[in-house]
Design an enzyme around this catalytic site. Sequence first.
Site, mmCIF file in Angstrom:
data_model
loop_
_atom_site.group_PDB
_atom_site.id
_atom_site.type_symbol
_atom_site.label_atom_id
_atom_site.label_comp_id
_atom_site.label_asym_id
_atom_site.label_seq_id
_atom_site.Cartn_x
_atom_site.Cartn_y
_atom_site.Cartn_z
ATOM 1 N N GLU A 175 35.837 33.825 51.315
ATOM 2 C CA GLU A 175 36.585 32.935 50.411
ATOM 3 C C GLU A 175 38.093 33.137 50.579
ATOM 4 O O GLU A 175 38.883 32.201 50.434
ATOM 5 C CB GLU A 175 36.179 33.204 48.965
ATOM 6 C CG GLU A 175 36.891 32.307 47.981
ATOM 7 C CD GLU A 175 36.404 32.491 46.561
ATOM 8 O OE1 GLU A 175 35.226 32.815 46.365
ATOM 9 O OE2 GLU A 175 37.223 32.312 45.647
ATOM 10 N N CYS A 208 41.234 30.452 45.378
ATOM 11 C CA CYS A 208 40.807 29.994 44.045
ATOM 12 C C CYS A 208 41.793 30.516 43.012
ATOM 13 O O CYS A 208 42.126 31.704 43.021
ATOM 14 C CB CYS A 208 39.411 30.505 43.732
ATOM 15 S SG CYS A 208 38.861 30.070 42.072
ATOM 16 N N ARG A 230 38.731 42.450 41.405
ATOM 17 C CA ARG A 230 37.561 42.514 40.530
ATOM 18 C C ARG A 230 36.997 43.916 40.644
ATOM 19 O O ARG A 230 36.591 44.343 41.736
ATOM 20 C CB ARG A 230 36.498 41.477 40.916
ATOM 21 C CG ARG A 230 35.414 41.326 39.851
ATOM 22 C CD ARG A 230 34.513 40.133 40.123
ATOM 23 N NE ARG A 230 33.420 40.487 40.978
ATOM 24 C CZ ARG A 230 32.273 40.998 40.545
ATOM 25 N NH1 ARG A 230 32.095 41.232 39.266
ATOM 26 N NH2 ARG A 230 31.306 41.292 41.396
ATOM 27 N N ARG A 282 38.768 40.323 52.061
ATOM 28 C CA ARG A 282 38.284 40.946 50.824
ATOM 29 C C ARG A 282 38.193 42.420 51.160
ATOM 30 O O ARG A 282 37.405 42.788 52.042
ATOM 31 C CB ARG A 282 36.937 40.364 50.391
ATOM 32 C CG ARG A 282 37.027 38.947 49.807
ATOM 33 C CD ARG A 282 37.752 38.951 48.482
ATOM 34 N NE ARG A 282 37.994 37.631 47.919
ATOM 35 C CZ ARG A 282 37.202 37.039 47.037
ATOM 36 N NH1 ARG A 282 36.098 37.635 46.652
ATOM 37 N NH2 ARG A 282 37.508 35.855 46.559
ATOM 38 N N ARG A 333 37.298 45.431 44.423
ATOM 39 C CA ARG A 333 37.746 44.631 45.554
ATOM 40 C C ARG A 333 39.016 43.884 45.201
ATOM 41 O O ARG A 333 39.249 43.563 44.034
ATOM 42 C CB ARG A 333 36.668 43.650 46.045
ATOM 43 C CG ARG A 333 36.294 42.524 45.083
ATOM 44 C CD ARG A 333 37.197 41.321 45.125
ATOM 45 N NE ARG A 333 36.625 40.216 44.364
ATOM 46 C CZ ARG A 333 37.337 39.248 43.767
ATOM 47 N NH1 ARG A 333 38.663 39.288 43.806
ATOM 48 N NH2 ARG A 333 36.750 38.259 43.114
ATOM 49 N N THR A 384 41.401 31.474 40.119
ATOM 50 C CA THR A 384 40.887 32.545 39.241
ATOM 51 C C THR A 384 41.218 33.926 39.787
ATOM 52 O O THR A 384 41.200 34.887 39.054
ATOM 53 C CB THR A 384 39.348 32.467 39.096
ATOM 54 O OG1 THR A 384 38.763 32.617 40.402
ATOM 55 C CG2 THR A 384 38.928 31.164 38.450
ATOM 56 N N GLU A 433 28.113 36.340 42.049
ATOM 57 C CA GLU A 433 28.462 35.268 41.130
ATOM 58 C C GLU A 433 27.277 34.287 40.981
ATOM 59 O O GLU A 433 26.588 34.021 41.952
ATOM 60 C CB GLU A 433 29.654 34.523 41.720
ATOM 61 C CG GLU A 433 30.322 33.618 40.744
ATOM 62 C CD GLU A 433 31.591 33.041 41.341
ATOM 63 O OE1 GLU A 433 31.768 33.110 42.564
ATOM 64 O OE2 GLU A 433 32.406 32.551 40.566
ATOM 65 N N ARG A 450 27.970 39.500 34.956
ATOM 66 C CA ARG A 450 27.324 38.767 36.062
ATOM 67 C C ARG A 450 25.960 39.381 36.353
ATOM 68 O O ARG A 450 25.666 40.486 35.915
ATOM 69 C CB ARG A 450 28.159 38.858 37.359
ATOM 70 C CG ARG A 450 29.481 38.118 37.336
ATOM 71 C CD ARG A 450 30.145 38.095 38.723
ATOM 72 N NE ARG A 450 31.457 37.434 38.662
ATOM 73 C CZ ARG A 450 32.208 37.150 39.743
ATOM 74 N NH1 ARG A 450 31.789 37.487 40.955
ATOM 75 N NH2 ARG A 450 33.382 36.554 39.619
#
Length: 342
Positions: free
Chosen positions: A211, A257, A266, A215, A112, A259, A300, A295
Amino acid sequence: MNYPNFTTEHKSLMRKYLTKDVFEELKDKKTLNNFTLENAINSGVQNPDSGIGAYVGDQESYTVFASLFDKIIEDYHGFTKDDTHKSNLNVDDLDAPLNDDLDKYIVSTRIRVGRNLDNMPLGTSISIKQRAEVESIVSNALSSLEDDLKGTYYSLDGMSEEISSSLIKDHFLFKAGDRFLETAGLNRDWPKSRGIYHNDNKTFLVWINEEDELRIISMQNGGDIKTVFARLIKAVKELEKKMSFSYSEHLGYITSCPTNLGTAMRASVHIKLPNLSNDMDRFQEIANKYFLQIRGIDGEHSKSVGGVFDISNKRRLGVTEVQCVQDMYDGVIALIEVEKSL
Ligand code: ADP
Ligand code: DAR
């Protein structure tokens, strides 16, 4: 705004780098979308167990609050304020041959990327009207996709229980964000203008206004990592013909975010490692060597079940998309070799 009342429980990078001096410099600043330092750090103040503890409201936040975010980004990504990000979405540069072990040990593969629309605030500070505009732009673009990307968009607002539970069972649907996203302002007006698109054979999905505003997800059962990557690239290139994404030479694709900055990618597999899971120190040692994150299988902060783990690339910024997937592939090959030897 007063300096936050941090306790010894606060362990985030935001807590580490929000010194009194940085606080005094930033406390009265705000972006053109009126996003403030208080908005940016609320999640980390309210959730002492945050790892990062800060989100941005728009691309400008990374400049306005640079004294804080530059340090967080350098600590997490090893990427300095003078570095530039490079992108590479050429699937031919990926060295990831399929072999029997990959299909034997890997239950499913998912890659993603996060994206946010250019000249639009992020989910943390977007208005109801702007969020509806994002949903309209993206769902209209998705409705024009053809061939193996052709599919259906489901708005979460008013979604039937039957469709919702079927999508959650397939790991396709996202629910209202966790307490970290809640306190970052990402769940505001839930479920207005949130939705999910998937193609007819459910190997391509797009989450709208989770988020990040998009995505973009390619996933399928088994371990054919290169095919999953190729499908994602094809979809991203199709969508880029119809909208422009927030991007900077320095930070790559802009995300709420820190990160996820850079590739915002990811690449993960759900992989069966029952023997190695009995030696988590060795497992973590291999993960560190190959820049992997371990994970659980429900996303998460979740736990692994039955010796199945979600293994993905940890690096996202300062490396290309091809390198993210190569990190994951090379790490998975190494993990399988060890699992076979036990
Ligand atoms: P992200 O979307 O940032 O990768 P999560 O780790 O929360 O965030 O994963 C989101 C959802 O995708 C979760 O439901 C998780 O179970 C699912 N998922 C992640 N990787 C895989 C995979 N390789 N196969 C199947 N489902 C996956
Ligand atoms: N839980 C928050 C976010 C960490 C990264 N995960 C994201 N962006 N989903 C924290 O600060 O720990």
